[in-house]
Design a protein around this motif. Structure first.
Motif, PDB file in Angstrom:
ATOM      1  N   HIS A  81       0.841  -1.214  -0.044  1.00 57.31           N
ATOM      2  CA  HIS A  81       0.035   0.020  -0.035  1.00 57.31           C
ATOM      3  C   HIS A  81       0.949   1.342  -0.011  1.00 57.31           C
ATOM      4  O   HIS A  81       1.794   1.314   0.884  1.00 57.31           O
ATOM      5  CB  HIS A  81      -0.825   0.120   1.386  1.00 57.31           C
ATOM      6  N   LEU A  83       2.438   4.861   0.707  1.00 57.93           N
ATOM      7  CA  LEU A  83       2.522   5.569   2.226  1.00 57.93           C
ATOM      8  C   LEU A  83       2.926   6.821   2.056  1.00 57.93           C
ATOM      9  O   LEU A  83       2.433   7.752   2.345  1.00 57.93           O
ATOM     10  CB  LEU A  83       3.361   4.780   3.256  1.00 57.93           C
ATOM     11  N   GLY A 106      -3.110   6.839   2.945  1.00 54.48           N
ATOM     12  CA  GLY A 106      -1.883   5.826   3.230  1.00 54.48           C
ATOM     13  C   GLY A 106      -2.006   5.097   4.634  1.00 54.48           C
ATOM     14  O   GLY A 106      -1.440   3.962   4.589  1.00 54.48           O
ATOM     15  N   CYS A 124      -0.348   1.185   8.741  1.00 55.56           N
ATOM     16  CA  CYS A 124      -0.780   1.115   7.417  1.00 55.56           C
ATOM     17  C   CYS A 124      -2.149   1.315   7.193  1.00 55.56           C
ATOM     18  O   CYS A 124      -2.751   0.200   8.166  1.00 55.56           O
ATOM     19  CB  CYS A 124       0.029  -0.011   6.736  1.00 55.56           C
TER      20      CYS A 124
END
Length: 160
Positions: A81, A83, A106, A124
């Motif tokens: 993901h 960030l 993020g 996360c």
């Protein structure tokens, strides 16, 4: 009069102690990616698992991500993901990769009281993995320093 006061105190106590927890989600339930501890342990390196799933901290100055300056995106090591962007990275002198702002959506904020005082923990937003902490002592106009564990992230260079 005395009975009325007792009834009033009991009513106030009852209202204050009702928090409606049945409707609240736990921190774990808020994340899109859900896996068991055993699944995470199998997929991640020992260091990634220690940091991301057990809220550990790597040794300062041990991350190869400290030296990265080329354009790109730092992503969660567990779920990829997005960030942080390199353009918001700075050398904080702490030994951990630091940024002054995250990518929109993020990250997720939580609280951490493990050291005996409250810190703002950064997770996360996709899998809930522990990334690090955010502090209000950053050098840019945001005033923020997102102090991240390098082993909690991977770097994806921008395509030229």
């Amino acid at each position: 009069m005395k009975n009325t006061l007792y009834l009033l105190l009991i009513a106030c106590f009852s209202l204050v102690s009702c928090q409606g927890n049945a409707q609240k989600k736990t921190k774990k339930e808020q994340f899109k990616v859900q896996k068991t501890d055993a699944e995470w342990e199998k997929e991640l390196t020992a260091e990634e698992y220690y940091i991301l799933r057990k809220a550990g901290t790597e040794r300062p100055y041990s991350s190869k991500l400290n030296k990265i300056k080329e354009p790109g995106t730092f992503v969660c090591a567990a779920c990829e993901h997005p960030l942080y962007k390199t353009k918001y990275k700075f050398d904080s002198g702490t030994g951990w990769p630091s940024f002054d702002r995250p990518i929109e959506d993020g990250i997720f904020y939580s609280t951490d009281n493990k050291l005996g005082y409250t810190r703002d923990e950064v997770l996360c937003a996709n899998c809930g993995g522990h990334l690090g902490h955010v502090f209000n002592d950053g050098p840019t106009e945001t005033g923020k320093r997102y102090c991240m564990n390098g082993d909690a992230m991977h770097f994806i260079a921008a395509k030229q």
